[in-house]
Design a protein around this motif. Sequence first.
Motif, PDB file in Angstrom:
ATOM      1  N   ASP A 146       0.662  -1.291  -0.142  1.00  0.00           N
ATOM      2  CA  ASP A 146      -0.071   0.064   0.227  1.00  0.00           C
ATOM      3  C   ASP A 146       0.895   1.395  -0.282  1.00  0.00           C
ATOM      4  N   SER A 147       0.676   2.681  -1.122  1.00  0.00           N
ATOM      5  CA  SER A 147       1.740   3.579  -0.467  1.00  0.00           C
ATOM      6  C   SER A 147       1.069   4.687   0.698  1.00  0.00           C
ATOM      7  N   LEU A 148       0.303   4.219   1.045  1.00  0.00           N
ATOM      8  CA  LEU A 148       0.283   4.961   2.004  1.00  0.00           C
ATOM      9  C   LEU A 148       1.093   4.600   3.580  1.00  0.00           C
ATOM     10  N   MET A 149       1.524   3.151   3.242  1.00  0.00           N
ATOM     11  CA  MET A 149       2.247   2.390   4.077  1.00  0.00           C
ATOM     12  C   MET A 149       3.527   2.537   3.961  1.00  0.00           C
ATOM     13  N   LEU A 150       3.967   3.058   2.347  1.00  0.00           N
ATOM     14  CA  LEU A 150       5.276   3.620   1.873  1.00  0.00           C
ATOM     15  C   LEU A 150       5.748   4.563   2.365  1.00  0.00           C
ATOM     16  N   ILE A 151       4.595   5.570   2.333  1.00  0.00           N
ATOM     17  CA  ILE A 151       4.968   6.708   3.276  1.00  0.00           C
ATOM     18  C   ILE A 151       5.408   6.744   4.311  1.00  0.00           C
ATOM     19  N   PHE A 152       3.896   5.817   5.444  1.00  0.00           N
ATOM     20  CA  PHE A 152       4.648   5.581   6.671  1.00  0.00           C
ATOM     21  C   PHE A 152       6.728   4.997   6.888  1.00  0.00           C
ATOM     22  N   VAL A 153       6.639   4.693   6.278  1.00  0.00           N
ATOM     23  CA  VAL A 153       8.027   4.341   6.117  1.00  0.00           C
ATOM     24  C   VAL A 153       8.589   4.630   6.510  1.00  0.00           C
TER      25      VAL A 153
ATOM     26  N   LEU B 227      14.050   2.405  -0.441  1.00  0.00           N
ATOM     27  CA  LEU B 227      13.877   1.056  -1.023  1.00  0.00           C
ATOM     28  C   LEU B 227      12.213   1.671  -1.182  1.00  0.00           C
ATOM     29  N   ALA B 228      11.718   2.478  -0.231  1.00  0.00           N
ATOM     30  CA  ALA B 228      10.499   2.492   0.285  1.00  0.00           C
ATOM     31  C   ALA B 228      10.506   4.097  -0.305  1.00  0.00           C
ATOM     32  N   MET B 229      10.881   5.043  -0.797  1.00  0.00           N
ATOM     33  CA  MET B 229      10.270   5.962  -1.675  1.00  0.00           C
ATOM     34  C   MET B 229      10.905   5.898  -3.055  1.00  0.00           C
ATOM     35  N   PHE B 230      11.543   5.160  -3.192  1.00  0.00           N
ATOM     36  CA  PHE B 230      11.825   4.112  -4.798  1.00  0.00           C
ATOM     37  C   PHE B 230      10.528   3.352  -5.549  1.00  0.00           C
ATOM     38  N   ILE B 231      10.078   2.546  -4.562  1.00  0.00           N
ATOM     39  CA  ILE B 231       8.980   2.283  -5.054  1.00  0.00           C
ATOM     40  C   ILE B 231       7.661   3.046  -4.859  1.00  0.00           C
ATOM     41  N   LEU B 232       7.561   3.489  -4.576  1.00  0.00           N
ATOM     42  CA  LEU B 232       6.444   4.721  -4.347  1.00  0.00           C
ATOM     43  C   LEU B 232       6.368   5.037  -5.240  1.00  0.00           C
ATOM     44  N   PHE B 233       7.491   5.534  -5.660  1.00  0.00           N
ATOM     45  CA  PHE B 233       7.581   6.924  -7.242  1.00  0.00           C
ATOM     46  C   PHE B 233       7.352   5.928  -8.261  1.00  0.00           C
TER      47      PHE B 233
END
Length: 339
Positions: free
Chosen positions: A203-210, A248-254
């Motif tokens: 989930d994108s919100l989970m990535l932002i939280f991370v 990694l979280a930011m890369f996956i998000l973008f």
Amino acid sequence: MNTIRYHEQRNYGIDLAKWVSMFMVVTLHNLLNGGVLLRTSLSLGNLSYWFLENICIVGVNVFALISGFLIVNKQVNMRRLIKLWKVVVFWSVVPTIFVMLLTCNWNLLDIIKSFFPFVLGRYWYFNAYVGLFLCIPFLNVGIQKLDTKYLRITLVAFILISSTVGMINNFFLESGYSVFWLVILYLVGAYVRMNRSNFKKIDSLMLIFVIITMASLSLIAEILSVRLSLDITLWISYNSPFVIVQSLAMFILFERIELSNNLLRRILIKFTPLTFSVYLIDSNITIYKKVIHSSFEFIRSQPVILGHMEVLLISTVLFVIFILCDYLRLRLFKLLRLE
């Protein structure tokens, strides 16, 4: 028709990630080299700038992850490296001479040195990228041949060792300023490309939280390090465990971002190839030491919110100026048939 088809298949999220990564690099330099950030102060204002630094520290890692994502299924050509080298030399020489011209402070030795950025290690990322580039044919073959499970286990082992033993520099990663670290990030980026469907389930919100959580944990670790007189820079090294997860979280998000606006698409297509030059200009040793160094100390005396706005505004202005400068360089190269 081929051009249109290529643009339709283009990953604009990756383009945006390149822009954001280089903007982060500019912001980092403005914070520390610009004199905004103090390494030992625990004032509320300084802690807020630390947090901004922690958010931006992933820029280099994300840029390296992009390389693996984009190139894993491609053939590399040595001409591409030579083309990049010409740009590196250009942005090593021109700003050096330009600043000397403005200040009337000429140094023949510095001008001569500016013609040899690779030999003298003026741009650590480019030097490390050369090593990575030469390894890419072997890496790509290995990635394609390896079983996915074994590749995943290998990458997890690399990351675990890099973020523990490597964090105290006993894995010889030089805090991430090395060929070896770029190779690891390349492999991770390639793995994400090969398993996109699995990563899209996050989930994108989970990535932002991370991202926010990792930056916050880095901040807590930095505060404790200051209080215990430990090395604070460990937590902003590129192979810090918090920085790795955040990167990694930011890369996956973008990577999952999709753009439908045609104007934005055209801007990204036209200017994204110039983003690396933002780093080259901003990190030019003359610009870095004589233009940016301590130039933004005045921000420390501003109210915190205003100070953050000024940092981001200055970074945005510099980013745009550097992009436009490289656009002029590109036009010049085409005119002189240096492309």
